[in-house]
Design a protein around this motif. Structure first.
Motif, PDB file in Angstrom:
ATOM      1  N   ARG A 258       0.836  -1.207   0.000  1.00 39.82           N
ATOM      2  CA  ARG A 258       0.000   0.000   0.000  1.00 39.82           C
ATOM      3  C   ARG A 258       0.870   1.255   0.000  1.00 39.82           C
ATOM      4  O   ARG A 258       0.588   2.208  -0.735  1.00 39.82           O
ATOM      5  N   LYS A 259       1.916   1.249   0.798  1.00 40.98           N
ATOM      6  CA  LYS A 259       2.818   2.389   0.884  1.00 40.98           C
ATOM      7  C   LYS A 259       3.465   2.686  -0.470  1.00 40.98           C
ATOM      8  O   LYS A 259       3.650   3.856  -0.848  1.00 40.98           O
ATOM      9  N   LYS A 260       3.785   1.634  -1.213  1.00 42.27           N
ATOM     10  CA  LYS A 260       4.463   1.811  -2.494  1.00 42.27           C
ATOM     11  C   LYS A 260       3.490   1.920  -3.667  1.00 42.27           C
ATOM     12  O   LYS A 260       3.910   2.030  -4.819  1.00 42.27           O
ATOM     13  N   ASN A 261       2.196   1.839  -3.354  1.00 46.24           N
ATOM     14  CA  ASN A 261       1.166   1.950  -4.375  1.00 46.24           C
ATOM     15  C   ASN A 261       1.271   0.820  -5.403  1.00 46.24           C
ATOM     16  O   ASN A 261       1.038   1.026  -6.595  1.00 46.24           O
ATOM     17  N   TRP A 262       1.605  -0.370  -4.927  1.00 49.06           N
ATOM     18  CA  TRP A 262       1.628  -1.557  -5.779  1.00 49.06           C
ATOM     19  C   TRP A 262       0.263  -2.239  -5.721  1.00 49.06           C
ATOM     20  O   TRP A 262      -0.418  -2.206  -4.702  1.00 49.06           O
ATOM     21  N   GLN A 263      -0.107  -2.887  -6.808  1.00 50.85           N
ATOM     22  CA  GLN A 263      -1.456  -3.436  -6.940  1.00 50.85           C
ATOM     23  C   GLN A 263      -1.742  -4.528  -5.906  1.00 50.85           C
ATOM     24  O   GLN A 263      -0.928  -5.411  -5.658  1.00 50.85           O
ATOM     25  N   LEU A 264      -2.929  -4.421  -5.318  1.00 52.88           N
ATOM     26  CA  LEU A 264      -3.489  -5.430  -4.432  1.00 52.88           C
ATOM     27  C   LEU A 264      -4.968  -5.570  -4.760  1.00 52.88           C
ATOM     28  O   LEU A 264      -5.569  -4.662  -5.346  1.00 52.88           O
ATOM     29  N   GLU A 265      -5.571  -6.697  -4.349  1.00 51.57           N
ATOM     30  CA  GLU A 265      -7.002  -6.897  -4.552  1.00 51.57           C
ATOM     31  C   GLU A 265      -7.613  -7.495  -3.288  1.00 51.57           C
ATOM     32  O   GLU A 265      -6.985  -8.337  -2.635  1.00 51.57           O
ATOM     33  N   ALA A 266      -8.813  -7.075  -2.955  1.00 48.88           N
ATOM     34  CA  ALA A 266      -9.554  -7.762  -1.902  1.00 48.88           C
ATOM     35  C   ALA A 266      -9.939  -9.151  -2.400  1.00 48.88           C
ATOM     36  O   ALA A 266     -10.224  -9.329  -3.600  1.00 48.88           O
ATOM     37  N   LYS A 267      -9.936 -10.130  -1.506  1.00 50.52           N
ATOM     38  CA  LYS A 267     -10.229 -11.511  -1.893  1.00 50.52           C
ATOM     39  C   LYS A 267     -11.170 -12.151  -0.872  1.00 50.52           C
ATOM     40  O   LYS A 267     -10.992 -11.965   0.334  1.00 50.52           O
ATOM     41  N   PRO A 268     -12.159 -12.917  -1.333  1.00 54.47           N
ATOM     42  CA  PRO A 268     -13.029 -13.624  -0.385  1.00 54.47           C
ATOM     43  C   PRO A 268     -12.227 -14.562   0.520  1.00 54.47           C
ATOM     44  O   PRO A 268     -11.206 -15.112   0.119  1.00 54.47           O
TER      45      PRO A 268
END
Length: 515
Positions: A258-268
Protein backbone atom coordinates in the motif's frame (compact mmCIF):
# COMPACT_ATOMS: atom_id res chain seq x y z
CA UNK A 1 4.52 -59.54 -14.47
CA UNK A 2 2.70 -56.94 -12.38
CA UNK A 3 -1.03 -56.54 -11.90
CA UNK A 4 -2.79 -53.75 -10.03
CA UNK A 5 -6.27 -54.36 -8.64
CA UNK A 6 -8.56 -52.91 -5.99
CA UNK A 7 -9.59 -54.94 -2.96
CA UNK A 8 -12.01 -54.32 -0.10
CA UNK A 9 -10.43 -55.54 3.13
CA UNK A 10 -11.95 -55.72 6.59
CA UNK A 11 -10.09 -53.80 9.31
CA UNK A 12 -9.52 -57.23 10.93
CA UNK A 13 -7.15 -58.19 8.11
CA UNK A 14 -5.68 -54.91 6.87
CA UNK A 15 -2.31 -55.70 8.49
CA UNK A 16 -2.27 -59.34 7.31
CA UNK A 17 -0.20 -59.50 4.11
CA UNK A 18 -0.90 -63.21 3.61
CA UNK A 19 -4.63 -62.56 3.71
CA UNK A 20 -4.28 -59.76 1.13
CA UNK A 21 -2.24 -62.08 -1.11
CA UNK A 22 -4.92 -64.74 -0.76
CA UNK A 23 -7.71 -62.29 -1.69
CA UNK A 24 -5.66 -61.02 -4.62
CA UNK A 25 -5.03 -64.53 -5.91
CA UNK A 26 -8.77 -65.21 -5.88
CA UNK A 27 -9.57 -62.05 -7.83
CA UNK A 28 -6.66 -62.62 -10.25
CA UNK A 29 -7.57 -66.34 -10.56
CA UNK A 30 -4.01 -67.51 -9.96
CA UNK A 31 -2.27 -69.60 -7.34
CA UNK A 32 -1.09 -67.54 -4.32
CA UNK A 33 2.31 -69.24 -4.72
CA UNK A 34 2.87 -67.23 -7.91
CA UNK A 35 2.62 -63.95 -6.00
CA UNK A 36 6.15 -63.04 -4.87
CA UNK A 37 5.28 -59.74 -3.23
CA UNK A 38 2.83 -56.85 -3.05
CA UNK A 39 2.91 -53.06 -2.92
CA UNK A 40 -0.09 -51.15 -1.55
CA UNK A 41 -0.25 -48.07 -3.76
CA UNK A 42 -3.34 -46.35 -2.33
CA UNK A 43 -5.46 -46.90 0.79
CA UNK A 44 -8.72 -45.33 1.92
CA UNK A 45 -11.57 -46.08 4.33
CA UNK A 46 -15.06 -46.76 3.00
CA UNK A 47 -17.59 -46.19 5.78
CA UNK A 48 -20.66 -45.73 3.58
CA UNK A 49 -22.25 -48.99 4.76
CA UNK A 50 -22.42 -50.43 8.25
CA UNK A 51 -19.55 -52.81 7.44
CA UNK A 52 -16.56 -50.45 7.31
CA UNK A 53 -13.79 -51.62 4.97
CA UNK A 54 -10.45 -50.45 3.67
CA UNK A 55 -10.30 -50.01 -0.10
CA UNK A 56 -6.77 -50.61 -1.27
CA UNK A 57 -5.12 -50.53 -4.68
CA UNK A 58 -2.47 -53.24 -4.67
CA UNK A 59 0.27 -54.07 -7.14
CA UNK A 60 0.86 -57.84 -7.20
CA UNK A 61 4.24 -59.09 -8.40
CA UNK A 62 3.51 -62.34 -10.22
CA UNK A 63 6.38 -64.74 -10.96
CA UNK A 64 8.89 -61.97 -10.30
CA UNK A 65 10.58 -60.36 -7.29
CA UNK A 66 9.13 -57.02 -6.18
CA UNK A 67 11.01 -53.91 -7.27
CA UNK A 68 10.07 -50.70 -5.51
CA UNK A 69 11.28 -47.36 -6.82
CA UNK A 70 12.62 -45.04 -4.13
CA UNK A 71 12.58 -41.30 -4.72
CA UNK A 72 15.87 -39.44 -4.26
CA UNK A 73 16.30 -35.72 -4.87
CA UNK A 74 18.92 -34.71 -7.42
CA UNK A 75 20.36 -31.52 -5.93
CA UNK A 76 23.24 -29.32 -7.10
CA UNK A 77 25.88 -27.45 -5.13
CA UNK A 78 24.83 -23.80 -5.49
CA UNK A 79 27.14 -21.85 -3.16
CA UNK A 80 28.37 -19.60 -6.00
CA UNK A 81 25.25 -19.77 -8.21
CA UNK A 82 22.83 -17.01 -9.15
CA UNK A 83 20.87 -15.93 -6.02
CA UNK A 84 17.12 -16.03 -5.56
CA UNK A 85 15.65 -14.34 -2.47
CA UNK A 86 12.78 -16.25 -0.89
CA UNK A 87 10.79 -14.32 1.72
CA UNK A 88 9.25 -16.81 4.12
CA UNK A 89 10.27 -20.31 5.26
CA UNK A 90 6.86 -21.93 5.16
CA UNK A 91 6.10 -24.84 2.80
CA UNK A 92 6.10 -22.55 -0.25
CA UNK A 93 9.45 -21.04 0.69
CA UNK A 94 11.14 -24.31 1.63
CA UNK A 95 9.99 -26.19 -1.45
CA UNK A 96 10.91 -23.22 -3.62
CA UNK A 97 14.38 -23.37 -2.08
CA UNK A 98 14.52 -27.10 -2.78
CA UNK A 99 13.55 -26.53 -6.40
CA UNK A 100 16.30 -23.92 -6.69
CA UNK A 101 18.81 -26.56 -5.65
CA UNK A 102 17.51 -28.92 -8.33
CA UNK A 103 17.98 -26.42 -11.17
CA UNK A 104 21.19 -24.75 -9.97
CA UNK A 105 20.04 -21.51 -8.34
CA UNK A 106 21.08 -20.33 -4.88
CA UNK A 107 18.15 -19.84 -2.49
CA UNK A 108 18.50 -17.16 0.16
CA UNK A 109 15.58 -17.70 2.53
CA UNK A 110 14.64 -14.85 4.87
CA UNK A 111 12.30 -15.82 7.72
CA UNK A 112 10.93 -13.29 10.22
CA UNK A 113 10.41 -15.98 12.87
CA UNK A 114 12.68 -18.46 14.59
CA UNK A 115 13.88 -21.98 13.88
CA UNK A 116 11.52 -24.79 14.86
CA UNK A 117 13.53 -25.53 17.98
CA UNK A 118 13.68 -21.91 19.24
CA UNK A 119 10.07 -21.34 18.26
CA UNK A 120 8.85 -23.89 20.83
CA UNK A 121 9.56 -21.57 23.73
CA UNK A 122 7.29 -18.90 22.27
CA UNK A 123 4.53 -21.43 21.65
CA UNK A 124 4.81 -22.58 25.25
CA UNK A 125 4.32 -18.98 26.44
CA UNK A 126 1.27 -18.63 24.20
CA UNK A 127 -0.35 -21.74 25.66
CA UNK A 128 0.80 -21.27 29.27
CA UNK A 129 0.63 -17.50 29.76
CA UNK A 130 -1.47 -16.21 26.86
CA UNK A 131 1.43 -14.05 25.65
CA UNK A 132 1.98 -13.59 21.90
CA UNK A 133 5.33 -12.81 20.32
CA UNK A 134 4.35 -11.03 17.06
CA UNK A 135 7.45 -12.42 15.32
CA UNK A 136 7.35 -16.01 16.62
CA UNK A 137 4.06 -17.86 17.03
CA UNK A 138 1.91 -20.55 15.45
CA UNK A 139 1.90 -18.64 12.14
CA UNK A 140 5.45 -17.21 11.96
CA UNK A 141 8.63 -19.27 12.05
CA UNK A 142 10.44 -22.08 10.26
CA UNK A 143 7.99 -24.32 8.42
CA UNK A 144 5.19 -21.76 8.58
CA UNK A 145 1.76 -22.27 10.11
CA UNK A 146 1.62 -25.96 9.18
CA UNK A 147 4.62 -26.99 11.27
CA UNK A 148 2.88 -26.58 14.60
CA UNK A 149 -0.68 -26.76 13.40
CA UNK A 150 -1.03 -30.30 12.17
CA UNK A 151 0.82 -31.22 9.00
CA UNK A 152 -2.27 -32.35 7.09
CA UNK A 153 -1.31 -33.12 3.50
CA UNK A 154 -4.71 -33.76 1.94
CA UNK A 155 -5.13 -31.70 -1.22
CA UNK A 156 -7.10 -31.48 -4.44
CA UNK A 157 -4.20 -29.73 -6.19
CA UNK A 158 -3.23 -32.52 -8.59
CA UNK A 159 -3.75 -30.27 -11.61
CA UNK A 160 -1.44 -27.59 -10.18
CA UNK A 161 1.64 -29.80 -9.95
CA UNK A 162 3.28 -32.98 -8.77
CA UNK A 163 1.69 -33.90 -5.43
CA UNK A 164 3.60 -37.19 -5.23
CA UNK A 165 6.93 -35.37 -5.57
CA UNK A 166 6.10 -33.11 -2.62
CA UNK A 167 5.10 -36.11 -0.50
CA UNK A 168 8.22 -38.01 -1.59
CA UNK A 169 10.48 -35.16 -0.47
CA UNK A 170 8.80 -35.29 2.94
CA UNK A 171 9.43 -39.06 3.08
CA UNK A 172 13.05 -38.54 2.02
CA UNK A 173 13.48 -36.33 5.08
CA UNK A 174 11.86 -38.64 7.60
CA UNK A 175 8.08 -38.72 7.09
CA UNK A 176 6.37 -42.11 7.27
CA UNK A 177 6.01 -43.65 3.80
CA UNK A 178 2.30 -44.14 4.55
CA UNK A 179 1.72 -40.56 3.38
CA UNK A 180 2.37 -41.85 -0.16
CA UNK A 181 -0.42 -44.39 0.27
CA UNK A 182 -3.17 -42.92 2.46
CA UNK A 183 -6.04 -41.07 0.84
CA UNK A 184 -5.82 -38.43 3.59
CA UNK A 185 -2.09 -38.24 4.37
CA UNK A 186 -1.00 -36.65 7.64
CA UNK A 187 2.40 -36.20 9.30
CA UNK A 188 1.53 -34.78 12.71
CA UNK A 189 2.75 -31.78 14.65
CA UNK A 190 5.08 -33.93 16.77
CA UNK A 191 6.97 -35.22 13.72
CA UNK A 192 6.89 -32.38 11.20
CA UNK A 193 9.41 -30.11 13.00
CA UNK A 194 12.14 -32.76 12.71
CA UNK A 195 11.40 -33.16 9.00
CA UNK A 196 11.59 -29.41 8.47
CA UNK A 197 14.94 -29.30 10.31
CA UNK A 198 16.27 -32.04 8.05
CA UNK A 199 15.19 -30.12 4.95
CA UNK A 200 16.93 -27.01 6.29
CA UNK A 201 20.15 -28.97 6.86
CA UNK A 202 20.05 -30.25 3.28
CA UNK A 203 19.49 -26.76 1.85
CA UNK A 204 22.46 -25.41 3.82
CA UNK A 205 24.69 -28.35 2.84
CA UNK A 206 24.07 -27.62 -0.84
CA UNK A 207 25.05 -23.96 -0.51
CA UNK A 208 21.73 -22.29 0.15
CA UNK A 209 21.19 -19.77 2.94
CA UNK A 210 18.47 -19.51 5.59
CA UNK A 211 18.30 -16.47 7.88
CA UNK A 212 15.98 -16.46 10.90
CA UNK A 213 14.83 -13.39 12.83
CA UNK A 214 15.02 -11.58 9.48
CA UNK A 215 11.76 -9.75 8.81
CA UNK A 216 11.79 -8.10 5.41
CA UNK A 217 10.78 -4.46 5.79
CA UNK A 218 11.43 -3.19 2.28
CA UNK A 219 11.66 -4.46 -1.29
CA UNK A 220 13.94 -2.29 -3.40
CA UNK A 221 12.85 -1.64 -6.99
CA UNK A 222 14.69 0.27 -9.70
CA UNK A 223 13.14 0.91 -13.12
CA UNK A 224 10.22 -1.41 -12.21
CA UNK A 225 12.55 -4.33 -11.46
CA UNK A 226 13.49 -5.80 -8.06
CA UNK A 227 17.09 -5.40 -7.01
CA UNK A 228 17.24 -6.11 -3.26
CA UNK A 229 15.44 -6.38 0.05
CA UNK A 230 16.29 -4.94 3.46
CA UNK A 231 15.46 -6.52 6.80
CA UNK A 232 14.42 -5.08 10.16
CA UNK A 233 17.94 -5.52 11.53
CA UNK A 234 19.40 -3.32 8.76
CA UNK A 235 20.80 -6.01 6.46
CA UNK A 236 20.54 -5.81 2.68
CA UNK A 237 20.28 -8.81 0.33
CA UNK A 238 20.61 -8.27 -3.41
CA UNK A 239 19.00 -10.33 -6.19
CA UNK A 240 16.98 -9.77 -9.37
CA UNK A 241 14.43 -12.45 -8.50
CA UNK A 242 12.35 -12.47 -5.30
CA UNK A 243 9.71 -15.00 -4.26
CA UNK A 244 7.19 -13.54 -1.84
CA UNK A 245 6.04 -16.52 0.25
CA UNK A 246 5.06 -14.78 3.48
CA UNK A 247 1.82 -16.56 4.41
CA UNK A 248 -1.66 -15.19 4.97
CA UNK A 249 -0.92 -13.50 8.32
CA UNK A 250 2.00 -11.26 7.32
CA UNK A 251 -0.15 -8.13 7.16
CA UNK A 252 2.88 -5.84 7.17
CA UNK A 253 3.70 -6.99 3.64
CA UNK A 254 0.31 -5.77 2.45
CA UNK A 255 1.00 -2.45 4.17
CA UNK A 256 4.32 -2.25 2.34
CA UNK A 257 2.49 -2.71 -0.97
CA UNK A 258 0.00 0.00 0.00
CA UNK A 259 2.82 2.39 0.88
CA UNK A 260 4.46 1.81 -2.49
CA UNK A 261 1.17 1.95 -4.38
CA UNK A 262 1.63 -1.56 -5.78
CA UNK A 263 -1.46 -3.44 -6.94
CA UNK A 264 -3.49 -5.43 -4.43
CA UNK A 265 -7.00 -6.90 -4.55
CA UNK A 266 -9.55 -7.76 -1.90
CA UNK A 267 -10.23 -11.51 -1.89
CA UNK A 268 -13.03 -13.62 -0.38
CA UNK A 269 -12.12 -15.70 2.65
CA UNK A 270 -14.06 -17.79 5.18
CA UNK A 271 -14.99 -16.99 8.77
CA UNK A 272 -16.54 -18.99 11.58
CA UNK A 273 -15.60 -21.00 14.65
CA UNK A 274 -13.73 -24.12 15.76
CA UNK A 275 -16.14 -26.84 16.85
CA UNK A 276 -14.86 -29.55 19.20
CA UNK A 277 -16.56 -32.86 20.03
CA UNK A 278 -15.44 -35.88 22.02
CA UNK A 279 -13.70 -38.07 19.43
CA UNK A 280 -15.89 -41.01 20.50
CA UNK A 281 -18.99 -39.22 19.15
CA UNK A 282 -17.38 -38.83 15.73
CA UNK A 283 -16.13 -42.44 15.72
CA UNK A 284 -19.56 -43.82 16.60
CA UNK A 285 -21.27 -41.75 13.93
CA UNK A 286 -18.82 -42.41 11.12
CA UNK A 287 -17.98 -46.04 11.81
CA UNK A 288 -21.51 -47.11 12.92
CA UNK A 289 -20.13 -48.63 16.09
CA UNK A 290 -20.08 -48.29 19.85
CA UNK A 291 -16.28 -48.66 20.00
CA UNK A 292 -13.83 -47.90 17.18
CA UNK A 293 -11.93 -50.94 15.81
CA UNK A 294 -8.28 -50.93 16.84
CA UNK A 295 -7.19 -51.01 13.20
CA UNK A 296 -9.23 -47.95 12.26
CA UNK A 297 -7.86 -44.44 12.77
CA UNK A 298 -9.89 -41.80 14.63
CA UNK A 299 -12.69 -40.83 12.26
CA UNK A 300 -12.91 -37.55 10.38
CA UNK A 301 -15.86 -35.83 8.75
CA UNK A 302 -16.59 -33.36 5.98
CA UNK A 303 -19.87 -31.45 6.10
CA UNK A 304 -21.42 -28.79 3.89
CA UNK A 305 -24.86 -27.17 3.72
CA UNK A 306 -26.52 -24.19 2.05
CA UNK A 307 -28.29 -21.81 4.44
CA UNK A 308 -29.76 -18.49 3.26
CA UNK A 309 -27.91 -18.97 -0.04
CA UNK A 310 -24.61 -19.28 1.84
CA UNK A 311 -22.35 -22.29 1.98
CA UNK A 312 -21.51 -23.47 5.51
CA UNK A 313 -18.74 -26.05 5.54
CA UNK A 314 -16.28 -27.86 7.77
CA UNK A 315 -12.65 -26.97 7.23
CA UNK A 316 -9.31 -28.42 8.35
CA UNK A 317 -10.85 -31.24 10.40
CA UNK A 318 -8.51 -32.63 13.09
CA UNK A 319 -9.34 -36.12 14.42
CA UNK A 320 -7.82 -36.75 17.83
CA UNK A 321 -6.66 -33.14 17.87
CA UNK A 322 -6.60 -29.95 19.89
CA UNK A 323 -7.62 -26.34 19.32
CA UNK A 324 -4.60 -24.03 19.10
CA UNK A 325 -4.20 -20.26 19.67
CA UNK A 326 -2.96 -18.82 16.38
CA UNK A 327 -3.05 -15.08 17.07
CA UNK A 328 -0.18 -13.02 15.69
CA UNK A 329 -0.93 -9.90 17.75
CA UNK A 330 -1.73 -9.61 21.48
CA UNK A 331 -5.11 -7.89 20.97
CA UNK A 332 -6.78 -10.56 18.82
CA UNK A 333 -8.14 -14.11 19.10
CA UNK A 334 -7.52 -16.53 16.23
CA UNK A 335 -7.98 -20.29 16.61
CA UNK A 336 -6.94 -23.25 14.51
CA UNK A 337 -6.57 -26.98 15.06
CA UNK A 338 -3.89 -29.66 14.92
CA UNK A 339 -3.32 -33.33 15.64
CA UNK A 340 -0.27 -35.38 16.65
CA UNK A 341 0.82 -38.18 14.32
CA UNK A 342 -1.17 -40.82 16.26
CA UNK A 343 -4.22 -38.56 16.51
CA UNK A 344 -4.71 -39.99 19.98
CA UNK A 345 -6.30 -37.09 21.87
CA UNK A 346 -9.82 -37.64 23.17
CA UNK A 347 -11.29 -34.71 21.24
CA UNK A 348 -11.86 -33.91 17.56
CA UNK A 349 -12.22 -30.43 16.12
CA UNK A 350 -12.94 -28.72 12.86
CA UNK A 351 -13.27 -25.22 11.54
CA UNK A 352 -16.87 -24.56 10.55
CA UNK A 353 -17.01 -21.49 8.38
CA UNK A 354 -18.95 -19.33 5.93
CA UNK A 355 -17.56 -17.61 2.87
CA UNK A 356 -17.18 -13.84 3.16
CA UNK A 357 -17.67 -12.30 -0.27
CA UNK A 358 -16.71 -8.88 -1.57
CA UNK A 359 -20.35 -7.80 -1.77
CA UNK A 360 -20.73 -8.49 1.97
CA UNK A 361 -18.34 -5.68 2.89
CA UNK A 362 -18.91 -2.04 1.90
CA UNK A 363 -16.52 -0.68 -0.76
CA UNK A 364 -14.57 -3.98 -1.04
CA UNK A 365 -14.41 -3.68 -4.82
CA UNK A 366 -12.53 -0.39 -4.49
CA UNK A 367 -10.63 -0.97 -1.24
CA UNK A 368 -8.18 -3.93 -1.21
CA UNK A 369 -8.03 -3.74 2.60
CA UNK A 370 -11.79 -3.86 3.20
CA UNK A 371 -11.95 -7.59 3.99
CA UNK A 372 -8.71 -7.49 5.97
CA UNK A 373 -10.05 -4.66 8.12
CA UNK A 374 -13.27 -6.64 8.62
CA UNK A 375 -11.27 -9.74 9.62
CA UNK A 376 -9.18 -7.76 12.09
CA UNK A 377 -12.26 -6.21 13.78
CA UNK A 378 -13.83 -9.64 14.33
CA UNK A 379 -10.60 -11.00 15.85
CA UNK A 380 -10.28 -7.98 18.13
CA UNK A 381 -13.90 -8.28 19.24
CA UNK A 382 -13.26 -11.93 20.14
CA UNK A 383 -10.30 -10.79 22.24
CA UNK A 384 -12.44 -8.23 24.08
CA UNK A 385 -15.13 -10.80 24.89
CA UNK A 386 -12.52 -13.31 26.06
CA UNK A 387 -11.10 -10.77 28.49
CA UNK A 388 -7.41 -11.04 27.61
CA UNK A 389 -4.50 -13.50 27.80
CA UNK A 390 -5.83 -15.26 24.66
CA UNK A 391 -8.88 -16.59 26.53
CA UNK A 392 -11.38 -17.36 23.76
CA UNK A 393 -15.13 -16.72 23.75
CA UNK A 394 -17.06 -19.98 23.52
CA UNK A 395 -20.54 -21.49 23.66
CA UNK A 396 -22.06 -24.94 23.77
CA UNK A 397 -23.52 -25.96 20.40
CA UNK A 398 -27.22 -26.25 21.26
CA UNK A 399 -27.01 -23.10 23.39
CA UNK A 400 -25.55 -21.26 20.40
CA UNK A 401 -28.35 -22.38 18.09
CA UNK A 402 -31.03 -21.51 20.65
CA UNK A 403 -29.49 -18.11 21.44
CA UNK A 404 -28.79 -19.04 25.05
CA UNK A 405 -25.69 -18.14 27.05
CA UNK A 406 -23.98 -21.33 28.27
CA UNK A 407 -24.04 -21.63 32.06
CA UNK A 408 -20.83 -23.61 31.89
CA UNK A 409 -18.50 -25.00 29.22
CA UNK A 410 -17.29 -28.55 28.65
CA UNK A 411 -13.66 -29.38 29.36
CA UNK A 412 -11.87 -28.69 26.08
CA UNK A 413 -8.43 -28.71 24.48
CA UNK A 414 -7.87 -24.96 24.08
CA UNK A 415 -5.05 -24.39 26.58
CA UNK A 416 -5.21 -20.60 27.15
CA UNK A 417 -8.78 -21.14 28.33
CA UNK A 418 -12.34 -20.42 27.21
CA UNK A 419 -14.98 -18.05 28.55
CA UNK A 420 -18.71 -18.44 28.14
CA UNK A 421 -19.93 -15.73 25.78
CA UNK A 422 -22.67 -14.99 23.27
CA UNK A 423 -20.93 -15.60 19.96
CA UNK A 424 -23.59 -13.48 18.33
CA UNK A 425 -21.60 -10.53 19.72
CA UNK A 426 -18.49 -11.68 17.84
CA UNK A 427 -19.77 -13.01 14.54
CA UNK A 428 -21.51 -10.82 11.96
CA UNK A 429 -25.25 -11.51 11.84
CA UNK A 430 -25.16 -13.24 8.44
CA UNK A 431 -22.40 -15.60 9.66
CA UNK A 432 -24.18 -16.29 12.95
CA UNK A 433 -27.51 -16.99 11.24
CA UNK A 434 -25.98 -19.32 8.64
CA UNK A 435 -24.19 -21.30 11.35
CA UNK A 436 -27.35 -21.51 13.47
CA UNK A 437 -29.23 -22.92 10.50
CA UNK A 438 -26.56 -25.40 9.47
CA UNK A 439 -25.66 -27.10 12.77
CA UNK A 440 -29.01 -28.91 13.35
CA UNK A 441 -28.92 -30.07 9.72
CA UNK A 442 -25.38 -31.39 10.23
CA UNK A 443 -26.82 -33.29 13.20
CA UNK A 444 -29.33 -35.01 10.90
CA UNK A 445 -26.55 -35.93 8.49
CA UNK A 446 -24.25 -37.26 11.21
CA UNK A 447 -25.75 -38.95 14.27
CA UNK A 448 -24.67 -37.36 17.54
CA UNK A 449 -23.09 -34.26 15.96
CA UNK A 450 -25.73 -31.83 17.21
CA UNK A 451 -25.14 -31.90 20.94
CA UNK A 452 -24.38 -29.64 23.88
CA UNK A 453 -21.32 -31.81 24.51
CA UNK A 454 -19.79 -29.91 21.59
CA UNK A 455 -18.20 -26.49 22.08
CA UNK A 456 -17.88 -23.62 19.60
CA UNK A 457 -14.70 -21.58 20.08
CA UNK A 458 -14.25 -18.24 18.32
CA UNK A 459 -12.90 -17.28 15.95
CA UNK A 460 -11.66 -19.31 12.97
CA UNK A 461 -10.66 -16.44 10.70
CA UNK A 462 -7.34 -17.24 8.99
CA UNK A 463 -8.69 -19.80 6.57
CA UNK A 464 -7.04 -17.92 3.71
CA UNK A 465 -5.79 -14.46 2.87
CA UNK A 466 -8.41 -11.67 2.56
CA UNK A 467 -6.05 -9.97 0.08
CA UNK A 468 -4.64 -11.19 -3.22
CA UNK A 469 -1.38 -9.94 -4.66
CA UNK A 470 -1.96 -10.12 -8.43
CA UNK A 471 0.43 -11.89 -10.78
CA UNK A 472 0.61 -12.60 -14.50
CA UNK A 473 -0.87 -16.00 -15.37
CA UNK A 474 2.06 -16.95 -17.59
CA UNK A 475 5.14 -15.45 -15.92
CA UNK A 476 3.73 -15.53 -12.33
CA UNK A 477 5.35 -12.10 -11.79
CA UNK A 478 3.60 -9.11 -10.28
CA UNK A 479 2.17 -7.07 -13.18
CA UNK A 480 4.02 -3.90 -12.11
CA UNK A 481 7.33 -5.33 -10.92
CA UNK A 482 9.65 -7.54 -12.91
CA UNK A 483 11.31 -10.28 -10.89
CA UNK A 484 8.76 -10.27 -8.03
CA UNK A 485 6.82 -13.55 -7.71
CA UNK A 486 3.81 -13.44 -5.32
CA UNK A 487 3.48 -16.98 -4.05
CA UNK A 488 1.14 -19.36 -2.22
CA UNK A 489 -1.25 -18.53 0.64
CA UNK A 490 -0.06 -15.02 1.46
CA UNK A 491 -0.59 -13.94 -2.12
CA UNK A 492 -3.91 -15.77 -2.43
CA UNK A 493 -2.86 -18.70 -4.64
CA UNK A 494 -2.85 -21.76 -2.38
CA UNK A 495 -4.51 -23.26 0.68
CA UNK A 496 -2.60 -25.82 2.70
CA UNK A 497 0.86 -27.37 2.95
CA UNK A 498 0.93 -29.33 -0.31
CA UNK A 499 -0.71 -26.71 -2.53
CA UNK A 500 1.62 -24.05 -1.08
CA UNK A 501 4.64 -26.28 -1.72
CA UNK A 502 3.51 -26.85 -5.31
CA UNK A 503 3.04 -23.12 -5.85
CA UNK A 504 6.55 -22.49 -4.53
CA UNK A 505 7.92 -25.00 -7.03
CA UNK A 506 5.86 -23.50 -9.86
CA UNK A 507 7.13 -19.99 -9.11
CA UNK A 508 10.75 -21.16 -9.29
CA UNK A 509 10.04 -22.91 -12.58
CA UNK A 510 8.50 -19.71 -13.97
CA UNK A 511 11.50 -17.77 -12.70
CA UNK A 512 13.89 -20.20 -14.41
CA UNK A 513 12.09 -19.73 -17.73
CA UNK A 514 12.68 -15.98 -17.49
CA UNK A 515 16.46 -16.28 -17.16
Amino acid sequence: MQKEIELAISPDFIKDENYIIQQGSIKLKISPNRIKGIHIRKRSIDARSRAVVYRIRVVFFIDESPILHQFTSNLQQVKDAKPVIIIGAGPAGLFAAYRCLEIGLKPIVLERGKSVRDRRRDLARINRDGVVNPESNYCFGEGGAGTYSDGKLYTRSDKRGNVEKVLSIFVEHGADADILVDARPHIGTNKLPHIIEDMRTRILEMGGEIHFDSRVDDIIVQFDEVTAVTTADGKRFEANHILLATGHSARDIYELFRKKNWQLEAKPFALGVRIEHPQSIIDQAQYHCSTRHENLPPAYYSLVEQVNDRGVFSFCMCPGGIIAPCSTEPDEIVVNGWSPSKRNNITANSGTVIQINLEDIPNALNNPFALLDFQRKVEQKAHQLGGGQLVAPAQRMVDFVENRLSQDLPVNSYKPGTKSADLNEVLPSFVHEALRGALPIFGKKMRGYYTNEAILVGVESRTSSPIRIPRDKETLQHPQIKGLYPCAEGAGYAGGIVSAAIDGINCVDALYKSL
